[in-house]
Write a protein that holds these residues in place. Sequence first.
Motif, PDB file in Angstrom:
ATOM      1  N   PHE A 164       8.694  31.297 -29.886  1.00  0.00           N
ATOM      2  CA  PHE A 164       9.729  31.961 -30.670  1.00  0.00           C
ATOM      3  C   PHE A 164      10.917  32.378 -29.804  1.00  0.00           C
ATOM      4  O   PHE A 164      12.053  32.381 -30.263  1.00  0.00           O
ATOM      5  CB  PHE A 164       9.146  33.172 -31.395  1.00  0.00           C
ATOM      6  N   ALA A 165      10.642  32.736 -28.555  1.00  0.00           N
ATOM      7  CA  ALA A 165      11.721  33.194 -27.686  1.00  0.00           C
ATOM      8  C   ALA A 165      12.525  32.038 -27.095  1.00  0.00           C
ATOM      9  O   ALA A 165      13.747  32.159 -26.890  1.00  0.00           O
ATOM     10  CB  ALA A 165      11.147  34.042 -26.545  1.00  0.00           C
ATOM     11  N   ASP A 166      11.861  30.905 -26.854  1.00  0.00           N
ATOM     12  CA  ASP A 166      12.538  29.797 -26.173  1.00  0.00           C
ATOM     13  C   ASP A 166      12.053  28.454 -26.712  1.00  0.00           C
ATOM     14  O   ASP A 166      11.406  27.678 -26.004  1.00  0.00           O
ATOM     15  CB  ASP A 166      12.277  29.887 -24.662  1.00  0.00           C
ATOM     16  N   PRO A 167      12.337  28.142 -27.986  1.00  0.00           N
ATOM     17  CA  PRO A 167      11.905  26.850 -28.546  1.00  0.00           C
ATOM     18  C   PRO A 167      12.585  25.693 -27.837  1.00  0.00           C
ATOM     19  O   PRO A 167      13.786  25.746 -27.560  1.00  0.00           O
ATOM     20  CB  PRO A 167      12.328  26.950 -30.010  1.00  0.00           C
ATOM     21  N   GLY A 186       2.765  25.888 -27.991  1.00  0.00           N
ATOM     22  CA  GLY A 186       2.817  26.899 -26.953  1.00  0.00           C
ATOM     23  C   GLY A 186       2.404  28.260 -27.472  1.00  0.00           C
ATOM     24  O   GLY A 186       2.223  28.450 -28.677  1.00  0.00           O
ATOM     25  N   PRO A 187       2.264  29.231 -26.563  1.00  0.00           N
ATOM     26  CA  PRO A 187       1.977  30.603 -26.988  1.00  0.00           C
ATOM     27  C   PRO A 187       3.070  31.094 -27.926  1.00  0.00           C
ATOM     28  O   PRO A 187       4.245  30.750 -27.761  1.00  0.00           O
ATOM     29  CB  PRO A 187       1.968  31.384 -25.676  1.00  0.00           C
ATOM     30  N   LYS A 188       2.694  31.872 -28.911  1.00  0.00           N
ATOM     31  CA  LYS A 188       3.634  32.323 -29.940  1.00  0.00           C
ATOM     32  C   LYS A 188       4.886  32.963 -29.362  1.00  0.00           C
ATOM     33  O   LYS A 188       6.003  32.610 -29.740  1.00  0.00           O
ATOM     34  CB  LYS A 188       2.908  33.288 -30.890  1.00  0.00           C
ATOM     35  N   VAL A 197       0.804  28.341 -31.229  1.00  0.00           N
ATOM     36  CA  VAL A 197       1.452  27.643 -32.335  1.00  0.00           C
ATOM     37  C   VAL A 197       1.649  26.165 -32.005  1.00  0.00           C
ATOM     38  O   VAL A 197       2.071  25.814 -30.901  1.00  0.00           O
ATOM     39  CB  VAL A 197       2.827  28.271 -32.659  1.00  0.00           C
ATOM     40  N   TYR A 198       1.328  25.323 -32.992  1.00  0.00           N
ATOM     41  CA  TYR A 198       1.657  23.897 -32.952  1.00  0.00           C
ATOM     42  C   TYR A 198       2.693  23.632 -34.037  1.00  0.00           C
ATOM     43  O   TYR A 198       2.547  24.103 -35.169  1.00  0.00           O
ATOM     44  CB  TYR A 198       0.422  23.045 -33.229  1.00  0.00           C
TER      45      TYR A 198
END
Length: 256
Positions: free
Chosen positions: A232-235, A226-228, A214-215
């Motif tokens: 999502f877990a650690d923006p 970063g990887p999706k 994801v960008y």
Amino acid sequence: MTKSFRGRRGGGQVVAVREATLRAEPGQFVAIVGESGSGKSTLARLLLDLIPATGGSVELDGKDVSRLTRAERREYRRRVQAVLQDPAGSLNPRKRVEQTIGEVVRLHKIARGRDAIRQKVTEALELVGMEPAERFLDRFPHELSGGQRQRVLIARAISLDPRIIVADEAVSALDASVKAGVLRVMADLTQTIGVGYVFITHDLPVVRKVADYVYVMKSGDIVEEGPKDRLFADPQHPYTRTLLAASPELAPLENP
């Protein structure tokens, strides 16, 4: 890449995309997310070679697209296909499904002869879940549902054996249940034919279901990537955290 436009009434330059760097590969589902006006659609037009970059370059296998010969650019546009938001506006209302897909197959010399072209069209429709394909070959766009029209656009794109599909808000106009089916088709195609996606959207729940990488764009800048699962877990960026906090949760994506 950077892309700027002249401001209205002789004003200064308006920067729509600022020093954006991204990578997409066959078999990978890359998402670009951000609110309206963030530069996502301008970036899509750059990737599709519809507008020139002000700075930087778009490259396929290390070759700068702006330096390609006419024949090479034609090949690039076959290898990098588009699926856009409005299927009704992207389909000629006077052409049947077989004509819509068959004419690009013929134009790009993917198959020759009526029977071979019809077979290629049939295979593309079946890959997007329109089975049996014979039921749809003679239909006009107005005889199809919104989800079916979008599947026809995807079928037209994959009939050219692309490496990458740039999908700009490709499911945003669909109802939730129809959207889930089209997303499943798109995700499955990364496995069945190895196509990759640059999937442009403002819809984070959709990204969470289908993306690999994801960008995040804000005001023309890519502020985080970063990887999706990690994103999502650690923006890390406050804007990404704001987007995530404002997004609803979707039920698990099921097969149509």
